[in-house]
Design an enzyme around this catalytic site. Structure first.
Site, PDB file in Angstrom:
ATOM      1  N   ARG A   1      17.988  28.507  54.156  1.00 53.35           N
ATOM      2  CA  ARG A   1      17.739  29.191  55.426  1.00 53.35           C
ATOM      3  C   ARG A   1      16.245  29.276  55.729  1.00 53.35           C
ATOM      4  NH1 ARG A   1      17.373  34.706  56.368  1.00 53.35           N
ATOM      5  NH2 ARG A   1      18.353  35.189  54.365  1.00 53.35           N
TER       6      ARG A   1
ATOM      7  N   TYR B   1      17.575  25.752  83.430  1.00 59.27           N
ATOM      8  CA  TYR B   1      18.859  25.402  82.833  1.00 59.27           C
ATOM      9  C   TYR B   1      19.762  26.632  82.840  1.00 59.27           C
ATOM     10  CZ  TYR B   1      22.110  24.772  78.938  1.00 59.27           C
ATOM     11  OH  TYR B   1      23.230  24.736  78.147  1.00 59.27           O
TER      12      TYR B   1
ATOM     13  N   ASP C   1       9.969  24.125  78.020  1.00 57.22           N
ATOM     14  CA  ASP C   1      11.095  23.318  77.567  1.00 57.22           C
ATOM     15  C   ASP C   1      10.838  21.878  77.990  1.00 57.22           C
ATOM     16  OD1 ASP C   1      13.518  21.979  77.226  1.00 57.22           O
ATOM     17  OD2 ASP C   1      14.719  23.732  77.738  1.00 57.22           O
TER      18      ASP C   1
ATOM     19  N   LYS D   1      19.676  16.289  72.626  1.00 56.27           N
ATOM     20  CA  LYS D   1      19.547  15.361  73.738  1.00 56.27           C
ATOM     21  C   LYS D   1      18.815  14.081  73.306  1.00 56.27           C
ATOM     22  CE  LYS D   1      21.297  18.782  76.224  1.00 56.27           C
ATOM     23  NZ  LYS D   1      21.252  19.956  75.353  1.00 56.27           N
TER      24      LYS D   1
END
Length: 387
Positions: free
Chosen positions: A54, A107, A179, A204
């Site tokens: 983690r 978005y 972004d 993406k």
């Protein structure tokens, strides 16, 4: 040792004297130490020895260093999704009572996240055009902490004037977050234009093959990275090593893919603009797009996502979506296949009518995430669906 013990403690050979061609997958939850003091020391700092999955992992760190290098950043935090990266940054930097300035066109998932911050945590938000630093300055309050922008907005392609907006944010002592998913580091490097943090949905273009869900945040300086890193490991948005490995493999063809995505988008945008069933095409490479001049300044090319408004509104959009054959009805973007969706009913479904209008989405808007197929095949499919 007895067989029961030997099967647990299997040998772990290390590579010495040579380097693997491709990054191995370190599919392990933790790492063993010989020194208790070193074990304790490394638990609390980013970029140190590997301790627990983690916190860090060699395959994941290779992805972080690769994307940070492409963006020109000091360090990065990989996450299990693009929204994981957004949440790590916003939740890690904002506190109840803080004020956020965001661009109007966002978005849908980001807009929904900001609405949640407002309703649950007492964050206030102001929306400004993505290319208006005067509006940004006018929106600032004593509680303002952060400015949130998208290089190319989802879905109608407004391009943020990053040099002007990030410069204004810097002058005001604000953190600027961008972004950069739609542009990738191949078309734009926001940190070089003044941004403090760059976000990507690795799902993406970076991974590029529709087989990964992931995200990443890249930081201009180590101090800001460390602050968010400590929150990120508490949030637990860690990616799986296998997803990081797939992303690294996909990134090796990023430049080739982006060249084809952009060329295909130009081909389709030009043809759509001349079609009588289409009332508007949203792609910044067209000279009549509101962001064309800004895009020429900010981008190396205009991207592989375009949207268009059908003159017949929602009924025409429904007909188009039902008639498309080669392009696939699916969420996301950035893979080699062309994907199509209706934003008002899918990616932006959580927004009300006023929020959709602010984003530039109508009931007749269709988004094309253009793949790398032959452009004439794509146009033949679109043309038959339009008719």
């Amino acid at each position: 040792m007895r067989p029961e013990t030997r099967t647990v403690h299997l040998p772990k050979p290390s590579v010495t004297g040579s380097v693997p061609i491709s990054m191995p997958i370190y599919q392990t939850s933790g790492f063993v130490f010989d020194d208790p003091a070193a074990f304790a020391e490394e638990m609390g700092r980013p970029g140190g020895a590997y301790v627990y999955g983690r916190y860090s992992n060699p395959t994941v760190r290779a992805l972080e260093e690769a994307v940070a290098g492409l963006e020109g950043g000091a360090a990065a935090i990989a996450t299990g999704s693009g929204m994981g990266a957004i949440n790590c940054v916003l939740l890690g930097l904002l506190q109840p009572g803080d004020h956020l300035i965001a661009q109007e066109a966002l978005y849908g998932g980001t807009a929904a996240m900001i609405n949640d911050l407002v309703s649950r945590f007492g964050i206030t938000v102001s929306y400004v055009p993505e290319d208006d630093p005067a509006a940004l300055r006018a929106a600032v309050t004593p509680a303002t902490k952060l400015v949130y922008l998208e290089t190319i907005a989802n879905p109608v392609g407004q391009v943020a004037d990053l040099p002007a907006m990030c410069s204004a944010a810097r002058d005001l002592g604000l953190i600027s977050v961008v972004d950069n998913t739609f542009a990738t580091p191949l078309l734009c490097r926001p940190l070089e234009l003044g941004a403090d943090i760059v976000l990507h949905s690795v799902t993406k273009y970076l991974s590029g093959h529709a087989d990964v869900v992931g995200g990443i945040a890249v930081f201009a300086d180590e101090e800001l990275h460390g602050k968010v890193w400590h929150f990120a490991i508490e949030l637990g948005a860690t990616p799986d090593p296998f997803a990081a490995w797939l992303s690294l493999r996909g990134m090796q063809t990023l430049a080739l893919r982006m060249e084809r995505h952009c060329a295909n988008a130009r081909h389709l945008a030009t043809r759509l603009a001349a079609h009588p069933a289409v009332s508007a095409v949203h792609w910044a490479g067209l000279e009549n797009h509101r962001s064309h001049e800004v895009a020429r300044k900010v981008l190396a090319d205009f991207g592989g996502v375009l949207a268009f408004d059908l003159a017949g509104g929602r009924a025409a959009a429904d007909s188009f979506m039902a008639s498309i054959r080669l392009a696939l009805l699916a969420p996301s973007l950035g893979g080699v296949e062309t994907l199509v969706l209706h934003p008002a009913s899918t990616s932006h479904r959580a927004l009300n009518a006023a929020e959709l209008a602010r984003t530039g989405v109508t009931e007749g808007t269709v988004r094309l995430a253009v793949g790398i197929e032959h452009p004439d095949d794509l146009w033949a499919d679109i043309e038959q669906a339009l008719s």
